[in-house]
Design a protein around this motif. Structure first.
Motif, PDB file in Angstrom:
ATOM      1  N   MET A  42       0.815  -1.231  -0.003  1.00 43.64           N
ATOM      2  CA  MET A  42       0.097   0.028   0.107  1.00 43.64           C
ATOM      3  C   MET A  42       0.897   1.179   0.106  1.00 43.64           C
ATOM      4  N   LYS A  43       0.400   2.262  -0.479  1.00 44.44           N
ATOM      5  CA  LYS A  43       1.145   3.468  -0.491  1.00 44.44           C
ATOM      6  C   LYS A  43       0.329   4.751   0.385  1.00 44.44           C
ATOM      7  N   ALA A  44       1.184   5.420   1.011  1.00 45.25           N
ATOM      8  CA  ALA A  44       0.581   6.447   1.917  1.00 45.25           C
ATOM      9  C   ALA A  44       0.031   7.437   1.177  1.00 45.25           C
ATOM     10  N   GLY A  45      -1.035   7.934   1.575  1.00 48.13           N
ATOM     11  CA  GLY A  45      -1.952   9.234   0.819  1.00 48.13           C
ATOM     12  C   GLY A  45      -1.627  10.529   1.668  1.00 48.13           C
ATOM     13  N   GLU A  62      -7.529  17.017  12.057  1.00 49.94           N
ATOM     14  CA  GLU A  62      -6.457  17.156  13.169  1.00 49.94           C
ATOM     15  C   GLU A  62      -5.286  16.516  12.638  1.00 49.94           C
ATOM     16  N   ASP A  63      -5.534  15.288  12.231  1.00 44.95           N
ATOM     17  CA  ASP A  63      -4.251  14.453  11.940  1.00 44.95           C
ATOM     18  C   ASP A  63      -5.038  12.967  11.400  1.00 44.95           C
ATOM     19  N   PHE A  64      -4.266  12.493  10.530  1.00 45.72           N
ATOM     20  CA  PHE A  64      -4.779  11.272   9.625  1.00 45.72           C
ATOM     21  C   PHE A  64      -3.480  10.324   9.288  1.00 45.72           C
ATOM     22  N   ILE A  65      -3.970   9.223   8.864  1.00 53.22           N
ATOM     23  CA  ILE A  65      -3.032   8.188   8.035  1.00 53.22           C
ATOM     24  C   ILE A  65      -3.878   7.602   7.164  1.00 53.22           C
ATOM     25  N   LEU A  66      -3.445   7.589   5.788  1.00 55.55           N
ATOM     26  CA  LEU A  66      -4.207   6.928   4.781  1.00 55.55           C
ATOM     27  C   LEU A  66      -3.343   6.280   3.961  1.00 55.55           C
ATOM     28  N   TYR A  67      -3.622   4.834   3.710  1.00 57.54           N
ATOM     29  CA  TYR A  67      -3.010   4.032   2.789  1.00 57.54           C
ATOM     30  C   TYR A  67      -3.765   3.509   1.938  1.00 57.54           C
ATOM     31  N   THR A  68      -3.397   3.458   0.752  1.00 60.10           N
ATOM     32  CA  THR A  68      -4.443   2.861  -0.406  1.00 60.10           C
ATOM     33  C   THR A  68      -3.637   1.809  -1.233  1.00 60.10           C
ATOM     34  N   SER A  69      -4.290   1.090  -1.884  1.00 62.48           N
ATOM     35  CA  SER A  69      -3.696   0.070  -2.890  1.00 62.48           C
ATOM     36  C   SER A  69      -2.576   0.988  -3.812  1.00 62.48           C
ATOM     37  N   THR A  70      -1.772   0.055  -4.239  1.00 61.76           N
ATOM     38  CA  THR A  70      -0.582   0.642  -5.420  1.00 61.76           C
ATOM     39  C   THR A  70      -1.461   0.328  -6.814  1.00 61.76           C
ATOM     40  N   SER A  71      -2.463  -0.304  -6.777  1.00 64.72           N
ATOM     41  CA  SER A  71      -3.010  -0.923  -7.931  1.00 64.72           C
ATOM     42  C   SER A  71      -4.588  -0.305  -8.088  1.00 64.72           C
ATOM     43  N   ASN A  72      -5.000   0.086  -9.115  1.00 61.74           N
ATOM     44  CA  ASN A  72      -6.258   0.523  -8.977  1.00 61.74           C
ATOM     45  C   ASN A  72      -7.340  -0.759  -9.133  1.00 61.74           C
ATOM     46  N   VAL A  73      -6.935  -1.819  -9.342  1.00 62.87           N
ATOM     47  CA  VAL A  73      -7.660  -3.067  -9.531  1.00 62.87           C
ATOM     48  C   VAL A  73      -7.917  -3.646  -8.134  1.00 62.87           C
ATOM     49  N   ARG A  74      -7.210  -3.113  -6.934  1.00 62.12           N
ATOM     50  CA  ARG A  74      -7.350  -3.655  -5.678  1.00 62.12           C
ATOM     51  C   ARG A  74      -8.128  -2.617  -4.655  1.00 62.12           C
ATOM     52  N   ALA A  75      -8.918  -3.093  -3.805  1.00 61.28           N
ATOM     53  CA  ALA A  75      -9.661  -2.321  -3.164  1.00 61.28           C
ATOM     54  C   ALA A  75      -8.931  -2.046  -1.738  1.00 61.28           C
TER      55      ALA A  75
END
Length: 149
Positions: A42-45, A62-75
């Protein structure tokens, strides 16, 4: 006498929990989650990605962490968001639910395995925090989130 003692203990504990929650950051919770699961795929957003995915305004966070898949075909997604005002939690949670609905539509006929993950997401709140996970490891992520408190 014991009733007064019990009330004092319970009152003292709840105040301590609220103070701990105020001091806790999304980044600290993120570190706990990273210790529990592998986020290498996953990659940080950033703030722009947070707004793009969830439509949550930067001035309410105030603060957040966000990770998403490195591929747009993964959820796969992971977000821990600490809002400045706890009264905004329900509104922000509704925006995450809109994201879930959009992801269900995206993956339903296209990627059944990913659709299954979106269907079994974890979305919960604790004080000013919102926790959202779509992953095979969502249960471990949730335990790490809960353990932070």
């Amino acid at each position: 006498m014991s009733l007064i003692f019990t009330f004092s203990v319970l009152t003292g504990c709840s105040g301590k929990d609220n103070k701990t929650m105020e001091q806790l950051s999304a980044a600290q919770i993120g570190q706990r989650i990273e210790q529990a699961v592998n986020l290498e795929n996953m990659k940080a957003g950033d703030q722009n990605k947070l707004y793009k995915l969830y439509k949550i305004e930067a001035d309410s966070v105030e603060d957040f962490i966000l990770y998403t898949s490195t591929s747009n075909v993964r959820a796969d997604e992971l977000a821990v968001i600490k809002l400045k005002d706890s009264s905004q939690v329900e509104n922000a949670k509704a925006k995450l639910e809109q994201r879930i609905d959009a992801q269900k539509l995206k993956f339903k006929d296209y990627r059944p395995d990913e659709y299954f993950l979106v269907e079994h997401h974890v979305l919960k709140t604790k004080g000013p925090f919102i926790f959202f996970a779509v992953s095979k490891e969502a249960a471990q992520m949730e335990r790490a989130f809960d353990g932070a408190f």
